[in-house]
Enzyme design. Sequence first.
Site, PDB file in Angstrom:
ATOM      1  N   GLU A   1     -64.959  18.554  26.805  1.00  0.00           N
ATOM      2  CA  GLU A   1     -66.187  18.541  27.600  1.00  0.00           C
ATOM      3  C   GLU A   1     -66.148  19.719  28.584  1.00  0.00           C
ATOM      4  O   GLU A   1     -65.238  19.803  29.406  1.00  0.00           O
ATOM      5  CB  GLU A   1     -66.242  17.208  28.357  1.00  0.00           C
ATOM      6  CG  GLU A   1     -67.506  16.953  29.090  1.00  0.00           C
ATOM      7  CD  GLU A   1     -67.501  15.572  29.771  1.00  0.00           C
ATOM      8  OE1 GLU A   1     -66.431  15.103  30.193  1.00  0.00           O
ATOM      9  OE2 GLU A   1     -68.592  14.986  29.875  1.00  0.00           O
TER      10      GLU A   1
ATOM     11  N   GLY B   1     -67.040   7.928  35.849  1.00  0.00           N
ATOM     12  CA  GLY B   1     -66.235   9.076  36.244  1.00  0.00           C
ATOM     13  C   GLY B   1     -65.440   9.606  35.085  1.00  0.00           C
ATOM     14  O   GLY B   1     -65.842   9.461  33.914  1.00  0.00           O
ATOM     15  N   SER B   2     -64.293  10.176  35.390  1.00  0.00           N
ATOM     16  CA  SER B   2     -63.509  10.854  34.349  1.00  0.00           C
ATOM     17  C   SER B   2     -62.794   9.843  33.453  1.00  0.00           C
ATOM     18  O   SER B   2     -62.484   8.719  33.866  1.00  0.00           O
ATOM     19  CB  SER B   2     -62.499  11.797  34.995  1.00  0.00           C
ATOM     20  OG  SER B   2     -61.575  11.046  35.745  1.00  0.00           O
TER      21      SER B   2
ATOM     22  N   TRP C   1     -69.841  12.265  41.599  1.00  0.00           N
ATOM     23  CA  TRP C   1     -70.655  13.165  42.428  1.00  0.00           C
ATOM     24  C   TRP C   1     -71.843  13.759  41.664  1.00  0.00           C
ATOM     25  O   TRP C   1     -72.701  14.375  42.271  1.00  0.00           O
ATOM     26  CB  TRP C   1     -69.779  14.310  42.974  1.00  0.00           C
ATOM     27  CG  TRP C   1     -68.930  14.951  41.919  1.00  0.00           C
ATOM     28  CD1 TRP C   1     -67.604  14.681  41.687  1.00  0.00           C
ATOM     29  CD2 TRP C   1     -69.323  15.900  40.924  1.00  0.00           C
ATOM     30  NE1 TRP C   1     -67.157  15.402  40.601  1.00  0.00           N
ATOM     31  CE2 TRP C   1     -68.197  16.181  40.114  1.00  0.00           C
ATOM     32  CE3 TRP C   1     -70.512  16.568  40.630  1.00  0.00           C
ATOM     33  CZ2 TRP C   1     -68.220  17.070  39.041  1.00  0.00           C
ATOM     34  CZ3 TRP C   1     -70.547  17.456  39.559  1.00  0.00           C
ATOM     35  CH2 TRP C   1     -69.406  17.699  38.788  1.00  0.00           C
ATOM     36  N   ASN C   2     -71.894  13.624  40.335  1.00  0.00           N
ATOM     37  CA  ASN C   2     -72.942  14.393  39.633  1.00  0.00           C
ATOM     38  C   ASN C   2     -74.342  13.793  39.779  1.00  0.00           C
ATOM     39  O   ASN C   2     -75.327  14.524  39.758  1.00  0.00           O
ATOM     40  CB  ASN C   2     -72.567  14.659  38.164  1.00  0.00           C
ATOM     41  CG  ASN C   2     -72.361  13.420  37.354  1.00  0.00           C
ATOM     42  OD1 ASN C   2     -72.260  12.332  37.913  1.00  0.00           O
ATOM     43  ND2 ASN C   2     -72.301  13.564  36.051  1.00  0.00           N
TER      44      ASN C   2
ATOM     45  N   LYS D   1     -67.807   2.466  46.473  1.00  0.00           N
ATOM     46  CA  LYS D   1     -67.065   3.653  46.918  1.00  0.00           C
ATOM     47  C   LYS D   1     -67.689   4.875  46.247  1.00  0.00           C
ATOM     48  O   LYS D   1     -67.488   5.106  45.054  1.00  0.00           O
ATOM     49  CB  LYS D   1     -65.585   3.577  46.548  1.00  0.00           C
ATOM     50  CG  LYS D   1     -64.791   4.641  47.312  1.00  0.00           C
ATOM     51  CD  LYS D   1     -63.505   5.052  46.655  1.00  0.00           C
ATOM     52  CE  LYS D   1     -63.669   6.077  45.597  1.00  0.00           C
ATOM     53  NZ  LYS D   1     -64.268   7.368  46.025  1.00  0.00           N
ATOM     54  N   PRO D   2     -68.474   5.642  46.987  1.00  0.00           N
ATOM     55  CA  PRO D   2     -69.079   6.838  46.382  1.00  0.00           C
ATOM     56  C   PRO D   2     -68.033   7.945  46.250  1.00  0.00           C
ATOM     57  O   PRO D   2     -66.949   7.859  46.836  1.00  0.00           O
ATOM     58  CB  PRO D   2     -70.156   7.230  47.390  1.00  0.00           C
ATOM     59  CG  PRO D   2     -69.662   6.718  48.697  1.00  0.00           C
ATOM     60  CD  PRO D   2     -68.833   5.497  48.416  1.00  0.00           C
ATOM     61  N   ALA D   3     -68.364   8.991  45.516  1.00  0.00           N
ATOM     62  CA  ALA D   3     -67.448  10.128  45.366  1.00  0.00           C
ATOM     63  C   ALA D   3     -67.268  10.818  46.716  1.00  0.00           C
ATOM     64  O   ALA D   3     -68.215  10.898  47.501  1.00  0.00           O
ATOM     65  CB  ALA D   3     -68.018  11.110  44.352  1.00  0.00           C
TER      66      ALA D   3
ATOM     67  N   CYS E   1     -72.730  13.769  31.889  1.00  0.00           N
ATOM     68  CA  CYS E   1     -71.892  13.311  30.772  1.00  0.00           C
ATOM     69  C   CYS E   1     -72.684  13.247  29.468  1.00  0.00           C
ATOM     70  O   CYS E   1     -72.096  13.167  28.401  1.00  0.00           O
ATOM     71  CB  CYS E   1     -71.219  11.993  31.090  1.00  0.00           C
ATOM     72  SG  CYS E   1     -72.319  10.833  31.843  1.00  0.00           S
TER      73      CYS E   1
ATOM     74  N   GLU F   1     -68.117   4.067  32.397  1.00  0.00           N
ATOM     75  CA  GLU F   1     -68.948   5.141  31.835  1.00  0.00           C
ATOM     76  C   GLU F   1     -68.157   6.419  32.020  1.00  0.00           C
ATOM     77  O   GLU F   1     -67.993   6.889  33.153  1.00  0.00           O
ATOM     78  CB  GLU F   1     -70.290   5.240  32.579  1.00  0.00           C
ATOM     79  CG  GLU F   1     -71.254   4.114  32.314  1.00  0.00           C
ATOM     80  CD  GLU F   1     -71.648   4.007  30.852  1.00  0.00           C
ATOM     81  OE1 GLU F   1     -71.445   4.962  30.078  1.00  0.00           O
ATOM     82  OE2 GLU F   1     -72.148   2.931  30.484  1.00  0.00           O
ATOM     83  N   LEU F   2     -67.659   6.979  30.929  1.00  0.00           N
ATOM     84  CA  LEU F   2     -66.705   8.085  31.051  1.00  0.00           C
ATOM     85  C   LEU F   2     -67.289   9.375  30.465  1.00  0.00           C
ATOM     86  O   LEU F   2     -68.472   9.616  30.562  1.00  0.00           O
ATOM     87  CB  LEU F   2     -65.389   7.669  30.391  1.00  0.00           C
ATOM     88  CG  LEU F   2     -64.876   6.291  30.871  1.00  0.00           C
ATOM     89  CD1 LEU F   2     -63.656   5.858  30.105  1.00  0.00           C
ATOM     90  CD2 LEU F   2     -64.609   6.288  32.360  1.00  0.00           C
TER      91      LEU F   2
HETATM   92  P1  ADP Z   1     -64.150  13.822  38.916  1.00  0.00           P
HETATM   93  O1  ADP Z   1     -62.894  14.465  38.458  1.00  0.00           O
HETATM   94  O2  ADP Z   1     -65.339  14.254  38.174  1.00  0.00           O
HETATM   95  O3  ADP Z   1     -64.356  13.833  40.392  1.00  0.00           O
HETATM   96  P2  ADP Z   1     -63.086  11.167  39.002  1.00  0.00           P
HETATM   97  O4  ADP Z   1     -62.926  10.215  37.881  1.00  0.00           O
HETATM   98  O5  ADP Z   1     -61.846  11.712  39.629  1.00  0.00           O
HETATM   99  O6  ADP Z   1     -64.030  12.297  38.475  1.00  0.00           O
HETATM  100  O7  ADP Z   1     -63.942  10.506  40.162  1.00  0.00           O
HETATM  101  C1  ADP Z   1     -64.991   9.572  39.973  1.00  0.00           C
HETATM  102  C2  ADP Z   1     -64.908   8.531  41.064  1.00  0.00           C
HETATM  103  O8  ADP Z   1     -63.673   7.810  40.917  1.00  0.00           O
HETATM  104  C3  ADP Z   1     -64.882   9.096  42.477  1.00  0.00           C
HETATM  105  O9  ADP Z   1     -65.549   8.205  43.347  1.00  0.00           O
HETATM  106  C4  ADP Z   1     -63.404   9.130  42.787  1.00  0.00           C
HETATM  107  O10 ADP Z   1     -63.116   9.136  44.173  1.00  0.00           O
HETATM  108  C5  ADP Z   1     -62.943   7.842  42.138  1.00  0.00           C
HETATM  109  N1  ADP Z   1     -61.509   7.774  41.809  1.00  0.00           N
HETATM  110  C6  ADP Z   1     -60.689   8.771  41.420  1.00  0.00           C
HETATM  111  N2  ADP Z   1     -59.437   8.304  41.218  1.00  0.00           N
HETATM  112  C7  ADP Z   1     -59.463   6.970  41.483  1.00  0.00           C
HETATM  113  C8  ADP Z   1     -58.488   5.910  41.458  1.00  0.00           C
HETATM  114  N3  ADP Z   1     -57.219   6.144  41.124  1.00  0.00           N
HETATM  115  N4  ADP Z   1     -58.892   4.676  41.798  1.00  0.00           N
HETATM  116  C9  ADP Z   1     -60.168   4.417  42.131  1.00  0.00           C
HETATM  117  N5  ADP Z   1     -61.126   5.365  42.181  1.00  0.00           N
HETATM  118  C10 ADP Z   1     -60.790   6.625  41.847  1.00  0.00           C
END
Ligand code: ADP
Length: 480
Positions: free
Chosen positions: A384, A226-227, A149-150, A173-175, A282, A248-249
């Site tokens: 972080e 993402g995370s 989402w950032n 698949k967007p956030a 990040c 990219e974490l």
């Molecule tokens: P944040 O905690 O910053 O939202 P996430 O890593 O949870 O970071 O989310 C980044 C992206 O990964 C989002 O689009 C989220 O919906 C997706 N996501 C989170 N968990 C999963 C998963 N188990 N499988 C696939 N996509 C995921």
Amino acid sequence: MKNYSLLINGKWKCYENLNKIYISNPATGETLGSVPDLNETEIKKAIDSSEKAFRSWANTTASEKSLLLRNLFNLILEQKNDIAEIMTLEQGKPLSEALSEVIYAASFVEWYSEEAKRVYGETIPSWKKNNRIVVIKQPVGIVAAITPWNFPAAMVTRKIAPALASGCTVILKPAPETPLTAIKIFELIEKAGFPEGVANIITSKAELFGNVIMNDKRVRKISFTGSTNVGKLLMKQSSNDLKRISLELGGQAPFIVFDDADIDLAVKQALASKFRNCGQTCIASNRFYVQENIKSLFIKKLKKEISTLKIGNGMDENVKIGPLINKQGFNKVMDHINDALSKGAIIEYGGKPLQKNESDNFGFFIEPTLLSNINSKMKVSNEETFGPVIPIITFKDENEVIEMANNSDYGLASYIFTQSLSRGIKISEKLEYGIVGLNDGLPSSAQIPFGGFKESSIGREGGHYGIEEFLEIKYISIGI
Ligand code: ADP
């Protein structure tokens, strides 16, 4: 309230009969609309459509792909103000920042419209007389792109543009917090003339999407931002059928200021690096290492600049710092501040939340915060923060600061401020980071290899490196 549709197999569909995911404005709590919560059957249909489209898309000429990407680039720029507004409403960042992000997002599309024409192969002299060796590059196949989402626009185009340029088809698949910017970009993808099924967009529960794509052998590539925890999970899941994966974490960037630095420049760049997107990037500087003899001067100048930053709704004029994305993010930042204070940190500026009501699920504003007297036991030194907090740590000499800066599981971005060319180059080479901003607090752009060492990344995005992530290498041995 609008129920948004999704583009799958070239058709926009609203899925009225399915559950919905609601999107709200993090500054005001206003509900902006809803998107469908797709089930497994519908996600599978998107994969079917990507598979069908891949057969012909992979075989279009480089100039056809290039032209469509160029159309998309032009359309994004034409509609940049509309996209920026959607982004600020769903993400919270100031409108001027959202506009800069849209232009940055478009630059990836422009870059890969050009790169599409340069997927070069190679010929290699053979060891046998009656033999020729030819190396070609081909698209890896169906790509699942998962974005955070950032940066609701730039993370989408940084993945989609090189994937499409290489001849892959994509399912995005967007956030769940920011799907509306992505949906707007998909409207433009359709308008640009891409064939049906080449780019599909899904909204659904994250785990379900993850499980469906990971259990389908037709999906050959995962590109995720993402995370770190989710990245590690996806890497494990992708080992089932050895899908290609780019990650990219997180980051935990050190920002190092030597006493021979241009201090005004360092202060300006510290602000840009830390407070862009309310610290939720990040590559945001997380640990500020300042040589001990300039600590007071640096803090004084920084305080003066921070005091000019207006906090508020990103739609309001002159706002420089918007809200944090959600309660979880807010709690983490406050926990880092309180943890530091309980272990002896001193507040030089800010430190307080500005949320009106604890129970509200929106309006998570935190004052830009400057802390000194930091030690290595504090969370701000080790994790972080992802928020508007500058912890100042002092150091004596080069060796000490290199050791402290490298003492992290992450290795994405790092920053050095010095006017000594020799010191700048030597330290850049010693930092275990994929990105070094040497007298530069904003090192991102379309042409660079974005990514990190250690637990920050697998692979690189952007530049000519970025397209390689979507290509397989094939060697043809020709008997003549
Ligand atoms: P944040 O905690 O910053 O939202 P996430 O890593 O949870 O970071 O989310 C980044 C992206 O990964 C989002 O689009 C989220 O919906 C997706 N996501 C989170 N968990 C999963 C998963 N188990 N499988 C696939 N996509 C995921």
